[in-house]
Scaffold this active site. Structure first.
Site, PDB file in Angstrom:
ATOM      1  N   GLY A   1      47.252 -23.379  70.199  1.00 15.75           N
ATOM      2  CA  GLY A   1      47.526 -23.590  71.500  1.00 15.75           C
ATOM      3  C   GLY A   1      47.884 -25.916  70.799  1.00 15.75           C
ATOM      4  O   GLY A   1      46.813 -26.080  70.285  1.00 15.75           O
ATOM      5  N   ALA A   2      48.968 -26.102  71.316  1.00 19.58           N
ATOM      6  CA  ALA A   2      49.528 -27.481  70.851  1.00 19.58           C
ATOM      7  C   ALA A   2      48.412 -28.443  71.258  1.00 19.58           C
ATOM      8  O   ALA A   2      47.745 -29.489  70.508  1.00 19.58           O
ATOM      9  CB  ALA A   2      51.116 -27.604  71.466  1.00 19.58           C
TER      10      ALA A   2
ATOM     11  N   ARG B   1      48.801 -25.236  60.022  1.00 25.86           N
ATOM     12  CA  ARG B   1      50.011 -24.610  61.014  1.00 25.86           C
ATOM     13  C   ARG B   1      51.482 -26.051  61.212  1.00 25.86           C
ATOM     14  O   ARG B   1      51.356 -26.866  61.745  1.00 25.86           O
ATOM     15  CB  ARG B   1      49.587 -24.201  62.542  1.00 25.86           C
TER      16      ARG B   1
ATOM     17  N   GLN C   1      48.401 -12.877  73.651  1.00 28.72           N
ATOM     18  CA  GLN C   1      48.181 -14.439  74.199  1.00 28.72           C
ATOM     19  C   GLN C   1      48.067 -13.947  75.647  1.00 28.72           C
ATOM     20  O   GLN C   1      47.103 -14.670  76.272  1.00 28.72           O
ATOM     21  CB  GLN C   1      48.451 -15.667  73.832  1.00 28.72           C
TER      22      GLN C   1
ATOM     23  N   ASP D   1      55.565 -26.375  71.603  1.00 32.47           N
ATOM     24  CA  ASP D   1      54.366 -26.727  70.249  1.00 32.47           C
ATOM     25  C   ASP D   1      55.377 -27.744  69.791  1.00 32.47           C
ATOM     26  O   ASP D   1      54.237 -28.514  69.265  1.00 32.47           O
ATOM     27  CB  ASP D   1      54.266 -25.565  69.831  1.00 32.47           C
TER      28      ASP D   1
ATOM     29  N   ASN E   1      58.652 -23.682  71.475  1.00 29.00           N
ATOM     30  CA  ASN E   1      57.049 -22.746  71.779  1.00 29.00           C
ATOM     31  C   ASN E   1      57.461 -20.973  71.291  1.00 29.00           C
ATOM     32  O   ASN E   1      57.936 -20.379  70.918  1.00 29.00           O
ATOM     33  CB  ASN E   1      57.621 -22.713  73.426  1.00 29.00           C
TER      34      ASN E   1
END
Length: 334
Positions: free
Chosen positions: A19-20, A52, A166, A207, A217
């Site tokens: 998660g960003a 990432r 998710q 993101d 995203n």
């Protein structure tokens, strides 16, 4: 438990930490951890930043803590004081993210009420954007939660979010915990939901947002934007200003992370005795090649609005995003 930066890097790569906004917070704490334990801070920062590639918040958090560490070390020559400075930077970022989450929720609810007067919102969301990925109550999920608390959420539609589910595993849990009216659907059922007129708005996180407003995203977001445009449904992105990357000019410049193929060719079920190399049950013939991008990119012309802690940007243009970023910098400075 992550006791050093390398363990945190592995946790990020395996999506145990994801998660960003949370990646930014974790990256900052990772630098502070390396400094406190006497490891090479530059090496740790580089490993964390590269864990990432798509989520820009990770880089922002790492650099913020590393900058604080370097400045304190240069000023005092004391590694202990520098480690304390890095930790203070991480804690400040954590606190700011929680504050940003609350402000995004308020701005997002105001926007929903403007676009959809009368309440009774039926919101479709994708992936996971709640407290599990944030220092506060999240991004897109925080807006839906605000609508729920205000009595204006009729239904939260939760995409399962293949291949790692998710939405099913995390967002459905968050919605249930909050007492929200929610329904889980397979990703490929979204089209029929739109066609039936059951979606009033789409809310997703991000993101990375390029300077022109292109939004990276979780994969599956772009098809929702296309569906939303065809069915005249608002498509709203909710993300803190730190997710806007002015150094990435457009969507084509966003590096999209490619994930391992077994995430697609196997179903996560490590407790089942018959398991494949990734720990799941094989659902495709052995040797099947899989295309597994972690993200896709939605062009700005398909985005109704981007909601940040500084307010909503609509229409989404490079100039409007630049102004929001400048406003955020002024707020921090003064």
């Amino acid at each position: 438990m992550c006791t050093d930066a390398s363990a945190l890097v592995e946790a990020i790569r395996s999506l145990a930490v994801r998660g960003a906004p949370l990646l930014g917070i974790a990256g900052a704490y990772g630098v502070a951890l390396a400094a406190a334990r006497g490891f090479d801070v530059a090496e740790a920062a580089g490993a964390l930043e590269g864990a990432r590639p798509t989520a820009v918040n990770l880089s922002v958090g790492v650099r913020r803590a590393e900058t604080a560490y370097r400045a304190a070390l240069a000023g005092s020559g004391d590694p202990t004081a520098a480690a304390v400075a890095a930790l203070a930077a991480a804690r400040a970022l954590h606190r700011e993210d929680a504050e940003a989450s609350a402000r995004m929720a308020a701005h997002g609810l105001t926007l929903l009420d403007e676009l959809l007067p009368g309440g009774g919102h039926r919101i479709l969301t994708h992936c996971n954007t709640g407290s599990l990925v944030s220092g506060g109550e999240g991004t897109a999920f925080a807006v839906a939660l605000a609508a729920h608390r205000a009595g204006r959420l009729r239904r939260l539609w939760v995409d399962e979010t293949r291949p790692l589910l998710q939405g099913a595993r995390l967002t459905a849990w968050e919605a249930a915990r909050a007492g929200m009216a929610y329904t889980l659907l397979t990703d490929n059922a979204a089209g029929s939901l739109f066609a039936a007129g059951e979606v009033d708005a789409v809310l997703i996180g991000a993101d990375r947002i390029a300077a022109d407003g292109s939004v990276a995203n979780k994969v599956g977001s772009y098809p929702l934007a296309v569906l939303a445009r065809y069915h005249h449904v608002p498509f709203i992105v909710v993300a803190p200003v730190t997710t806007v990357d002015p150094d990435t000019p457009d969507g084509a410049s966003i590096e999209v992370e490619q994930r391992p193929g077994f995430e697609v060719t196997e179903v996560m079920a490590p407790q089942v005795p018959v398991a494949g190399p990734g720990g799941g049950v094989p659902v495709a013939p052995l040797g099947t090649q899989a295309y597994n991008p972690a993200f896709d990119v939605t062009p700005p012309e398909l985005v109704t609005a981007i909601v940040t802690e500084e307010g909503a940007v609509s229409p989404v243009t490079a100039d409007a995003l630049a102004e929001v970023c400048a406003r955020s910098r002024r707020a921090v400075a003064g």
